[in-house]
Motif scaffolding. Structure first.
Motif, mmCIF file in Angstrom:
data_model
loop_
_atom_site.group_PDB
_atom_site.id
_atom_site.type_symbol
_atom_site.label_atom_id
_atom_site.label_comp_id
_atom_site.label_asym_id
_atom_site.label_seq_id
_atom_site.Cartn_x
_atom_site.Cartn_y
_atom_site.Cartn_z
ATOM 1 N N GLU A 187 9.741 2.488 -10.979
ATOM 2 C CA GLU A 187 9.826 1.506 -12.072
ATOM 3 C C GLU A 187 10.443 2.089 -13.335
ATOM 4 O OE1 GLU A 187 6.815 -1.780 -14.073
ATOM 5 O OE2 GLU A 187 6.008 0.164 -13.482
ATOM 6 N N ARG A 188 10.155 3.356 -13.642
ATOM 7 C CA ARG A 188 10.628 3.966 -14.880
ATOM 8 C C ARG A 188 11.751 4.970 -14.646
ATOM 9 N NH1 ARG A 188 4.496 5.048 -17.291
ATOM 10 N NH2 ARG A 188 3.932 2.834 -17.528
ATOM 11 N N ARG A 248 10.302 11.165 -19.169
ATOM 12 C CA ARG A 248 9.352 10.491 -18.291
ATOM 13 C C ARG A 248 9.047 11.286 -17.021
ATOM 14 N NH1 ARG A 248 8.434 5.282 -19.825
ATOM 15 N NH2 ARG A 248 9.851 4.402 -21.381
ATOM 16 N N ALA A 282 2.316 9.657 -9.047
ATOM 17 C CA ALA A 282 3.314 8.798 -8.404
ATOM 18 C C ALA A 282 3.311 9.002 -6.898
ATOM 19 C CB ALA A 282 4.697 9.096 -8.985
ATOM 20 N N ARG A 331 0.698 6.812 -5.350
ATOM 21 C CA ARG A 331 1.122 5.412 -5.304
ATOM 22 C C ARG A 331 2.222 5.203 -4.274
ATOM 23 N NH1 ARG A 331 0.117 5.907 -11.019
ATOM 24 N NH2 ARG A 331 2.270 6.532 -11.412
ATOM 25 N N PRO A 352 5.333 1.381 -9.038
ATOM 26 C CA PRO A 352 4.944 1.184 -10.433
ATOM 27 C C PRO A 352 4.628 2.486 -11.166
ATOM 28 C CG PRO A 352 3.150 0.564 -8.956
ATOM 29 C CD PRO A 352 4.339 0.855 -8.091
ATOM 30 N N LYS A 353 4.938 2.483 -12.457
ATOM 31 C CA LYS A 353 4.595 3.587 -13.362
ATOM 32 C C LYS A 353 5.131 4.935 -12.891
ATOM 33 C CE LYS A 353 0.266 1.303 -14.713
ATOM 34 N NZ LYS A 353 -1.210 1.438 -14.798
#
Length: 291
Positions: free
Chosen positions: A224-225, A174, A260, A263, A250-251
């Motif tokens: 989040e991940r 990820r 990222a 965000r 998020p994400k």
């Protein structure tokens, strides 16, 4: 700042902390302002920093260097006073004879802040950088105006090489592929022995014992991940810090790539604005007549 190089809108050059060279990356606009003769900043403690309208933002990198923070430097924007130094022994900064432990890195960061007239600052730790940021905030409260912890490491259950390796394997798919060459480059710069030593020092750091000593308002960010840092641990971090707030990015995985970073900046802006409001209130209070 001397011997400056430019890479896609991010400038980097050497400053000093005592007699040691510290490589730091800054946004384009900040470098332009430092080049102004009226705001000369040579980064060696003998000049004044660029005139800053806001509290400085100091980004503390993970187990690599500030190269990995370029997406965040760009996302925060060239108009903000953002500084991302390579800690001693990492990246292009001078390497001490013996690798520093977490308190040693925090002390070196404090020395750099003071020598370059950047304290108190808003300190943003990312991954392993959270451990250094926490130690700095707990031991030297006057150096930290506000604190941000993004994916704070390492929780007590991760303090073995086997468990850490398993988590890293789960998190790797990820991670942003754009950052992979940067991470490899940084480990080559540090050398295998120093890299292993840095990881060992990080695993042995009892971060949970320091969180209660933090006086600065703190924003704890849980990607989040993130499979390297459990959600339960970030919640525990927020609980242990007296004045803190927990938010979810998020994400996002553990490594902060360009998307990222955008965000994350959106989450940071209201928190950073709170610091500016406090400065305005303090200035107003100073102007009030006594009695």
């Amino acid at each position: 700042m001397s011997e400056v190089v430019r890479r896609n809108g991010v400038y980097g050059g050497w400053t000093h902390a005592g007699s040691n060279r510290v490589f730091v990356r800054v946004p384009t606009e900040l470098k332009r302002r430092s080049a102004d003769p009226s705001n000369s900043w040579n980064g060696n403690g003998n000049g004044s920093r660029p005139k800053l309208d806001e509290t400085p933002i100091i980004l503390v990198h993970s187990l690599s260097s500030s190269r990995s923070l370029k997406p965040l430097i760009r996302a925060l924007g060239s108009g903000r006073p953002v500084f991302a130094p390579d800690l001693p022994g990492f990246g292009l900064s001078d390497h001490p004879i013996h690798p520093l432990d977490i308190p040693g890195l925090a002390d070196a960061l404090r020395r750099w802040l003071l020598d370059n007239h950047l304290a108190p600052a808003t300190v943003v730790g990312v991954g392993f950088g959270c451990q250094v940021a926490v130690d700095l905030a707990a031991a030297y409260s006057s150096a930290v105006d506000r604190l941000v912890l993004v994916g704070p490491m390492f929780d007590p259950e991760a303090r073995s090489a086997a468990r850490l390796a398993m988590r890293w394997a789960r998190n790797a798919p990820r991670s942003s592929p754009r950052l992979a060459p940067t991470i490899v480059h940084d480990f080559i710069d540090a050398g295998p022995w120093r890299s292993v030593h840095n990881i060992r020092q990080a695993l042995e750091d009892p971060i949970e014992e320091k969180l209660g000593d933090i006086e600065a308002a703190t924003l704890v960010v849980r990607p989040e991940r993130d499979h390297l840092v459990p959600a339960a641990w970030t919640e525990r971090v927020a609980e242990l810090i007296p004045d803190s707030e927990l938010v979810v990015l998020p994400k996002a995985a553990h490594t902060i790539g360009p998307r990222a970073a955008a965000r994350l900046t959106a989450l940071l802006v209201p928190f950073l604005a709170g610091s500016e409001d406090s400065e305005e209130r303090e200035a107003a209070e100073e102007k009030q007549p006594a009695g």
